[in-house]
Each structure stands twice: as C-alpha cells, then as structure tokens.
Design a protein around this motif. Structure first.
Motif, PDB file in Angstrom:
ATOM      1  N   GLU A   8       0.834  -1.196   0.000  1.00  0.00           N
ATOM      2  CA  GLU A   8       0.000   0.000   0.000  1.00  0.00           C
ATOM      3  C   GLU A   8       0.866   1.240   0.000  1.00  0.00           C
ATOM      4  O   GLU A   8       1.932   1.259   0.591  1.00  0.00           O
ATOM      5  CB  GLU A   8      -0.902   0.031   1.240  1.00  0.00           C
ATOM      6  N   THR A   9       0.366   2.282  -0.658  1.00  0.00           N
ATOM      7  CA  THR A   9       1.074   3.552  -0.654  1.00  0.00           C
ATOM      8  C   THR A   9       0.201   4.617  -0.012  1.00  0.00           C
ATOM      9  O   THR A   9      -1.015   4.480   0.074  1.00  0.00           O
ATOM     10  CB  THR A   9       1.449   3.989  -2.077  1.00  0.00           C
ATOM     11  N   VAL A  10       0.859   5.683   0.425  1.00  0.00           N
ATOM     12  CA  VAL A  10       0.154   6.772   1.089  1.00  0.00           C
ATOM     13  C   VAL A  10       0.860   8.083   0.742  1.00  0.00           C
ATOM     14  O   VAL A  10       2.081   8.120   0.592  1.00  0.00           O
ATOM     15  CB  VAL A  10       0.098   6.540   2.617  1.00  0.00           C
ATOM     16  N   VAL A  11       0.063   9.139   0.584  1.00  0.00           N
ATOM     17  CA  VAL A  11       0.623  10.475   0.350  1.00  0.00           C
ATOM     18  C   VAL A  11       0.979  11.077   1.709  1.00  0.00           C
ATOM     19  O   VAL A  11       0.133  11.167   2.586  1.00  0.00           O
ATOM     20  CB  VAL A  11      -0.393  11.379  -0.384  1.00  0.00           C
ATOM     21  N   VAL A  12       2.241  11.475   1.868  1.00  0.00           N
ATOM     22  CA  VAL A  12       2.676  12.034   3.157  1.00  0.00           C
ATOM     23  C   VAL A  12       2.984  13.525   3.076  1.00  0.00           C
ATOM     24  O   VAL A  12       3.213  14.163   4.097  1.00  0.00           O
ATOM     25  CB  VAL A  12       3.905  11.294   3.735  1.00  0.00           C
ATOM     26  N   PHE A  13       3.001  14.064   1.855  1.00  0.00           N
ATOM     27  CA  PHE A  13       3.301  15.484   1.705  1.00  0.00           C
ATOM     28  C   PHE A  13       2.641  16.014   0.445  1.00  0.00           C
ATOM     29  O   PHE A  13       2.631  15.349  -0.584  1.00  0.00           O
ATOM     30  CB  PHE A  13       4.821  15.698   1.605  1.00  0.00           C
ATOM     31  N   ARG A  14       2.105  17.220   0.544  1.00  0.00           N
ATOM     32  CA  ARG A  14       1.591  17.962  -0.608  1.00  0.00           C
ATOM     33  C   ARG A  14       2.129  19.372  -0.497  1.00  0.00           C
ATOM     34  O   ARG A  14       2.071  19.972   0.580  1.00  0.00           O
ATOM     35  CB  ARG A  14       0.066  17.996  -0.604  1.00  0.00           C
ATOM     36  N   GLY A  15       2.636  19.900  -1.605  1.00  0.00           N
ATOM     37  CA  GLY A  15       3.154  21.258  -1.524  1.00  0.00           C
ATOM     38  C   GLY A  15       3.787  21.744  -2.803  1.00  0.00           C
ATOM     39  O   GLY A  15       3.572  21.209  -3.886  1.00  0.00           O
ATOM     40  N   PRO A  46       0.442  24.346 -12.312  1.00  0.00           N
ATOM     41  CA  PRO A  46      -0.074  23.770 -11.071  1.00  0.00           C
ATOM     42  C   PRO A  46      -1.598  23.781 -10.967  1.00  0.00           C
ATOM     43  O   PRO A  46      -2.174  22.904 -10.338  1.00  0.00           O
ATOM     44  CB  PRO A  46       0.563  24.632  -9.980  1.00  0.00           C
ATOM     45  N   TRP A  47      -2.256  24.746 -11.610  1.00  0.00           N
ATOM     46  CA  TRP A  47      -3.718  24.820 -11.565  1.00  0.00           C
ATOM     47  C   TRP A  47      -4.378  23.658 -12.299  1.00  0.00           C
ATOM     48  O   TRP A  47      -5.542  23.396 -12.104  1.00  0.00           O
ATOM     49  CB  TRP A  47      -4.192  26.162 -12.139  1.00  0.00           C
ATOM     50  N   GLN A  48      -3.615  22.929 -13.126  1.00  0.00           N
ATOM     51  CA  GLN A  48      -4.177  21.786 -13.838  1.00  0.00           C
ATOM     52  C   GLN A  48      -4.140  20.500 -13.009  1.00  0.00           C
ATOM     53  O   GLN A  48      -4.832  19.546 -13.326  1.00  0.00           O
ATOM     54  CB  GLN A  48      -3.465  21.570 -15.169  1.00  0.00           C
ATOM     55  N   VAL A  49      -3.335  20.458 -11.966  1.00  0.00           N
ATOM     56  CA  VAL A  49      -3.256  19.249 -11.140  1.00  0.00           C
ATOM     57  C   VAL A  49      -3.911  19.412  -9.778  1.00  0.00           C
ATOM     58  O   VAL A  49      -4.141  18.430  -9.085  1.00  0.00           O
ATOM     59  CB  VAL A  49      -1.799  18.747 -10.972  1.00  0.00           C
ATOM     60  N   SER A  50      -4.191  20.657  -9.400  1.00  0.00           N
ATOM     61  CA  SER A  50      -4.897  20.878  -8.130  1.00  0.00           C
ATOM     62  C   SER A  50      -5.706  22.166  -8.225  1.00  0.00           C
ATOM     63  O   SER A  50      -5.357  23.078  -8.975  1.00  0.00           O
ATOM     64  CB  SER A  50      -3.917  20.944  -6.960  1.00  0.00           C
ATOM     65  N   ALA A  51      -6.756  22.232  -7.465  1.00  0.00           N
ATOM     66  CA  ALA A  51      -7.644  23.393  -7.493  1.00  0.00           C
ATOM     67  C   ALA A  51      -6.881  24.662  -7.132  1.00  0.00           C
ATOM     68  O   ALA A  51      -6.279  24.755  -6.066  1.00  0.00           O
ATOM     69  CB  ALA A  51      -8.800  23.194  -6.523  1.00  0.00           C
ATOM     70  N   GLY A  52      -6.887  25.612  -8.040  1.00  0.00           N
ATOM     71  CA  GLY A  52      -6.207  26.877  -7.805  1.00  0.00           C
ATOM     72  C   GLY A  52      -4.690  26.781  -7.777  1.00  0.00           C
ATOM     73  O   GLY A  52      -4.019  27.724  -7.420  1.00  0.00           O
ATOM     74  N   GLY A  53      -4.140  25.619  -8.110  1.00  0.00           N
ATOM     75  CA  GLY A  53      -2.693  25.430  -8.083  1.00  0.00           C
ATOM     76  C   GLY A  53      -2.127  25.292  -6.685  1.00  0.00           C
ATOM     77  O   GLY A  53      -0.926  25.388  -6.472  1.00  0.00           O
ATOM     78  N   PHE A  54      -3.008  25.053  -5.710  1.00  0.00           N
ATOM     79  CA  PHE A  54      -2.590  24.951  -4.310  1.00  0.00           C
ATOM     80  C   PHE A  54      -2.016  23.579  -4.020  1.00  0.00           C
ATOM     81  O   PHE A  54      -2.671  22.565  -4.244  1.00  0.00           O
ATOM     82  CB  PHE A  54      -3.792  25.238  -3.402  1.00  0.00           C
ATOM     83  N   GLN A  55      -0.795  23.514  -3.529  1.00  0.00           N
ATOM     84  CA  GLN A  55      -0.089  22.282  -3.177  1.00  0.00           C
ATOM     85  C   GLN A  55      -0.174  21.234  -4.292  1.00  0.00           C
ATOM     86  O   GLN A  55      -0.713  20.141  -4.107  1.00  0.00           O
ATOM     87  CB  GLN A  55      -0.628  21.711  -1.866  1.00  0.00           C
ATOM     88  N   PRO A  56       0.403  21.528  -5.452  1.00  0.00           N
ATOM     89  CA  PRO A  56       0.224  20.662  -6.618  1.00  0.00           C
ATOM     90  C   PRO A  56       1.042  19.370  -6.638  1.00  0.00           C
ATOM     91  O   PRO A  56       0.703  18.442  -7.348  1.00  0.00           O
ATOM     92  CB  PRO A  56       0.645  21.563  -7.774  1.00  0.00           C
ATOM     93  N   VAL A  57       2.124  19.301  -5.859  1.00  0.00           N
ATOM     94  CA  VAL A  57       3.021  18.146  -5.918  1.00  0.00           C
ATOM     95  C   VAL A  57       2.848  17.280  -4.678  1.00  0.00           C
ATOM     96  O   VAL A  57       2.699  17.785  -3.570  1.00  0.00           O
ATOM     97  CB  VAL A  57       4.489  18.617  -6.058  1.00  0.00           C
ATOM     98  N   GLU A  58       2.869  15.958  -4.881  1.00  0.00           N
ATOM     99  CA  GLU A  58       2.673  15.009  -3.777  1.00  0.00           C
ATOM    100  C   GLU A  58       3.889  14.105  -3.630  1.00  0.00           C
ATOM    101  O   GLU A  58       4.529  13.752  -4.623  1.00  0.00           O
ATOM    102  CB  GLU A  58       1.466  14.111  -4.040  1.00  0.00           C
ATOM    103  N   ILE A  59       4.172  13.714  -2.403  1.00  0.00           N
ATOM    104  CA  ILE A  59       5.190  12.701  -2.117  1.00  0.00           C
ATOM    105  C   ILE A  59       4.446  11.457  -1.660  1.00  0.00           C
ATOM    106  O   ILE A  59       3.650  11.503  -0.721  1.00  0.00           O
ATOM    107  CB  ILE A  59       6.152  13.148  -1.000  1.00  0.00           C
ATOM    108  N   VAL A  60       4.723  10.352  -2.335  1.00  0.00           N
ATOM    109  CA  VAL A  60       4.070   9.073  -2.049  1.00  0.00           C
ATOM    110  C   VAL A  60       5.120   8.088  -1.539  1.00  0.00           C
ATOM    111  O   VAL A  60       6.215   7.993  -2.099  1.00  0.00           O
ATOM    112  CB  VAL A  60       3.402   8.511  -3.322  1.00  0.00           C
ATOM    113  N   ILE A  61       4.756   7.372  -0.467  1.00  0.00           N
ATOM    114  CA  ILE A  61       5.674   6.371   0.098  1.00  0.00           C
ATOM    115  C   ILE A  61       4.917   5.084   0.397  1.00  0.00           C
ATOM    116  O   ILE A  61       3.692   5.042   0.328  1.00  0.00           O
ATOM    117  CB  ILE A  61       6.341   6.874   1.398  1.00  0.00           C
TER     118      ILE A  61
END
Length: 80
Positions: A8-15, A46-61
């Motif tokens: 299983e994976t989980v997102v631990v960071f968005r930013g 960034p606005w194409q991957v998240s609403a308003g471009g807020f915290q568009p990048v995720e770290i998955v572990i």
C-alpha cells in the motif's frame, strides 16, 4: 491483488515543487523510498493538477514507512 502494508502507498506530503524535492531528498537520506507525483505539471501548470494550483506536488511512500516519514517531515517543516 491482496493489499498488505508493504504494497500500500500513502501520500505524506503535498506542496510546492521545490519543497517537495527537499522532502524527497530528506526521506531518501533516511532510506525511505518515495516518489514525486505531478512534479513537472506542478511546476509548469499547477492549476491543472490541483484546485487553484494549491499544493500541486505530492510525495508518495510505502504505508509501512508512514509514521517515520511523517515524523521527519514535521521536524523538517518546523525547522524551515
């Protein structure tokens, strides 16, 4: 497929992309395998991957490393 904690994976960071890269390197330095989602699109559009471009990048572990990673990320964020 059977879901087990090691699969299983989980997102631990968005930013922001630059901060996500720093978190990715921090985790790698502590032997936690991580992946960056939306790194390129989070930088150019960034606005194409998240609403308003807020915290568009995720770290998955991997789920089994979640507690250790969250502790490291919280320590990193309090220092920056």
């Amino acid at each position: 497929m059977i879901r087990t904690p090691d699969r299983e994976t989980v997102v631990v960071f968005r930013g922001h992309p630059m901060k996500a890269e720093m978190v990715h390197e921090l985790l790698k330095g502590h032997e936690i395998i991580s992946f960056i989602n939306n790194e390129l699109m989070g930088s150019i559009a960034p606005w194409q991957v998240s609403a308003g471009g807020f915290q568009p990048v995720e770290i998955v572990i991997n789920k089994k490393d979640e507690l250790k990673a969250i502790s490291l990320i919280e320590e990193f964020q309090s220092a920056t």
